[in-house]
Scaffold this motif. Structure first.
Motif, PDB file in Angstrom:
ATOM      1  N   THR A  57       0.814  -1.102  -0.543  1.00 25.44           N
ATOM      2  CA  THR A  57      -0.283   0.248   0.032  1.00 25.44           C
ATOM      3  C   THR A  57       1.085   1.154   0.307  1.00 25.44           C
ATOM      4  O   THR A  57       1.804   0.985   0.762  1.00 25.44           O
ATOM      5  CB  THR A  57      -0.832   0.441   1.101  1.00 25.44           C
ATOM      6  N   GLY A  81      -9.275   9.654  -2.708  1.00 23.78           N
ATOM      7  CA  GLY A  81      -9.896   8.551  -2.957  1.00 23.78           C
ATOM      8  C   GLY A  81      -8.773   7.207  -2.773  1.00 23.78           C
ATOM      9  O   GLY A  81      -7.785   7.643  -2.888  1.00 23.78           O
ATOM     10  N   THR A  82      -8.921   6.167  -2.567  1.00 24.15           N
ATOM     11  CA  THR A  82      -8.140   4.773  -2.604  1.00 24.15           C
ATOM     12  C   THR A  82      -7.944   4.704  -3.869  1.00 24.15           C
ATOM     13  O   THR A  82      -9.302   3.993  -4.050  1.00 24.15           O
ATOM     14  CB  THR A  82      -8.318   4.187  -1.439  1.00 24.15           C
ATOM     15  N   VAL A  84      -7.233   0.736  -6.017  1.00 30.82           N
ATOM     16  CA  VAL A  84      -7.175  -0.705  -5.775  1.00 30.82           C
ATOM     17  C   VAL A  84      -6.210  -0.935  -7.438  1.00 30.82           C
ATOM     18  O   VAL A  84      -7.228  -0.460  -8.384  1.00 30.82           O
ATOM     19  CB  VAL A  84      -8.672  -1.037  -5.723  1.00 30.82           C
ATOM     20  N   TYR A 108      -4.018  10.512  -4.807  1.00 28.68           N
ATOM     21  CA  TYR A 108      -4.870   9.050  -4.285  1.00 28.68           C
ATOM     22  C   TYR A 108      -3.944   7.886  -3.454  1.00 28.68           C
ATOM     23  O   TYR A 108      -2.651   7.928  -3.608  1.00 28.68           O
ATOM     24  CB  TYR A 108      -5.420   8.466  -5.873  1.00 28.68           C
ATOM     25  N   CYS A 147     -10.273  -5.583  -0.669  1.00 30.17           N
ATOM     26  CA  CYS A 147     -10.409  -3.839  -0.391  1.00 30.17           C
ATOM     27  C   CYS A 147     -11.493  -3.943   0.717  1.00 30.17           C
ATOM     28  O   CYS A 147     -11.491  -2.815   1.039  1.00 30.17           O
ATOM     29  CB  CYS A 147     -11.936  -4.645  -1.951  1.00 30.17           C
ATOM     30  N   ALA A 151      -7.722  -1.834   1.211  1.00 28.11           N
ATOM     31  CA  ALA A 151      -7.702  -0.694   1.123  1.00 28.11           C
ATOM     32  C   ALA A 151      -8.237   0.148   1.746  1.00 28.11           C
ATOM     33  O   ALA A 151      -8.062   1.264   1.870  1.00 28.11           O
ATOM     34  CB  ALA A 151      -8.148  -1.171  -0.720  1.00 28.11           C
ATOM     35  N   ARG A 152     -10.063  -0.229   2.064  1.00 30.11           N
ATOM     36  CA  ARG A 152     -11.024   0.861   2.520  1.00 30.11           C
ATOM     37  C   ARG A 152     -10.132   1.340   3.757  1.00 30.11           C
ATOM     38  O   ARG A 152     -10.352   2.706   4.029  1.00 30.11           O
ATOM     39  CB  ARG A 152     -11.992   0.226   2.476  1.00 30.11           C
ATOM     40  N   LEU A 160     -13.430   4.572  -2.644  1.00 33.05           N
ATOM     41  CA  LEU A 160     -12.321   3.519  -3.469  1.00 33.05           C
ATOM     42  C   LEU A 160     -12.937   2.937  -4.417  1.00 33.05           C
ATOM     43  O   LEU A 160     -14.170   2.281  -5.190  1.00 33.05           O
ATOM     44  CB  LEU A 160     -12.584   1.794  -2.174  1.00 33.05           C
ATOM     45  N   CYS A 161     -11.645   3.348  -5.048  1.00 32.25           N
ATOM     46  CA  CYS A 161     -12.357   3.143  -6.841  1.00 32.25           C
ATOM     47  C   CYS A 161     -10.636   1.946  -7.148  1.00 32.25           C
ATOM     48  O   CYS A 161     -10.390   1.477  -5.886  1.00 32.25           O
ATOM     49  CB  CYS A 161     -11.203   4.489  -7.961  1.00 32.25           C
ATOM     50  N   LEU A 183     -16.478  -1.059  -4.437  1.00 33.44           N
ATOM     51  CA  LEU A 183     -16.105  -0.011  -5.356  1.00 33.44           C
ATOM     52  C   LEU A 183     -17.184   1.145  -5.757  1.00 33.44           C
ATOM     53  O   LEU A 183     -18.390   0.674  -6.038  1.00 33.44           O
ATOM     54  CB  LEU A 183     -15.777  -0.500  -7.058  1.00 33.44           C
TER      55      LEU A 183
END
Length: 368
Positions: A57, A81-82, A84, A108, A147, A151-152, A160-161, A183
């Motif tokens: 990450t 945002g984040t 992935v 991001y 995710c 990630a979240r 979350l993209c 997502l």
């Protein structure tokens, strides 16, 4: 406007600019594989990290200010945002160093999971050159867990993209069909909606079943070959030679990154994945906005299948659009600047739109 690396000085830029900036905000981690009804527990490979999947990450908050684009949030602001990144066949997290850098520079967080059979994640075959999977659904539930649990939580209050290439694109589509709320936006880069396998779709499943009898599923699929010695012929026409040579050199330095052969079992599971995600009933469950970036000279995945996917999604009321890169081969991450710049601009504009709050969500908008 995304500021791309100069292809004429690519190695120096990667070594002196990109990699130090990524190192400043990188964190390596390990995730236990997901479990799901119908998936058997696989043995823990002896040389693995206790059977766990590797991920990396990058937090925007730790990304050096000097490397940020002017459109990125200020030093006191959080990430937009984040994103992935779902990688393609035989890829690994470092393959996306340059793209991760551009996403970070524009505000991001980035998170990348190395799928089973790739990078330093568990290898179920002793030969690291071959890619095998017992069930395609394993890729999907692992990505879902990543995710949710990795990630979240990087920044729970932001969008979350996902940016998903080739095999990762097929897995991402399955994710949005089976878990529609995961997502907020999805960019598909030359996605494997349907792989090109060289035999008619009607006979391919039976042919693969026959090849997979016994331990035949672990054997290289027809036409596959081991990781090769360097040759400029390895860089497909239309790609950047500088980017292609850089990627080759990274892979050549570490045997974990040299998987090159698809096994019969992997091909069989990709055909099953393709059949599942192209069902009208499955496409109708997608609620995630989708941008599909198509390579006009793609010889690895079917362009008509991509066209039909977007058409079915929009016909079912979904939000989807398609951009075609004329003259581009499959590997969009290695395109020359002119085309890679378009990929990055379109992707970031798309993510920015869906990551930004609507007017009525802005704090204090309706205060007296």
């Amino acid at each position: 406007m995304v500021t791309l690396i100069d292809e004429n000085d690519f190695t120096t830029a990667m070594t002196d600019t990109v990699q130090p900036a990524l190192a400043a905000c990188a964190k390596e981690g390990w995730m236990a594989p997901a479990t799901h009804p119908g998936l058997t527990d696989l043995a823990i490979p002896q040389d693995s990290h206790n059977g766990e999947l590797r991920y990396v990450t990058y937090r925007y908050a730790d990304f050096p200010a000097k490397n940020r684009e002017t459109a990125a949030p200020s030093n006191t602001d959080g990430a937009k945002g984040t994103i992935v990144i779902a990688h393609g066949f035989s890829e690994f997290y470092g393959r996306y160093d340059e793209i991760s850098y551009y996403f970070l520079a524009n505000g991001y967080n980035v998170a990348i999971l190395e799928d089973r059979g790739h990078g330093y994640s568990p290898r179920d075959l002793g030969d690291f050159d071959r890619v095998w999977i017992d069930d395609w659904r394993r890729y999907v539930v692992d990505l879902k867990k990543f995710c949710e649990t990795v990630a979240r939580p990087l920044d729970p209050g932001v969008a979350l993209c996902m940016y998903a290439h080739s095999m990762g694109g097929g897995i991402a589509v399955a994710l949005t069909e089976q878990y529609p709320s995961t997502l907020d936006a999805l960019v598909l880069s030359a996605p494997m909606i349907e792989p090109i396998v060289g035999v008619p779709e009607q006979v391919a499943p039976a042919a693969l079943d026959a090849l997979c009898v016994g331990r035949g599923g672990e054997a290289p699929a027809p036409g596959q070959s081991p990781f090769p010695a360097w040759s400029e012929d390895l860089v497909a026409p239309g790609l950047s030679m500088a980017r292609g040579k850089w990627l080759y050199d990274v892979r050549a330095e570490d045997g974990h990154y040299q998987n090159f052969e698809a096994t019969n079992g992997w091909v069989r599971e990709m055909l099953r994945l393709s059949k599942s995600i192209r069902r009208d009933s499955a496409i109708g469950r997608i609620t995630t906005p989708v941008l599909l970036i198509q390579s006009g000279n793609d010889t690895q995945v079917s362009l008509p299948a991509q066209d039909q996917f977007v058409m079915h999604l929009t016909d079912d009321g979904g939000e989807a659009s398609l951009i075609r890169l004329d003259g581009a081969p499959h590997e969009q991450g290695s395109l020359p600047n002119q085309l890679l710049g378009q990929v990055m601009e379109e992707s970031l504009n798309f993510f920015d739109y869906y990551a930004s709050p609507a007017e009525w969500e802005e704090p204090g908008k309706f205060e007296a």
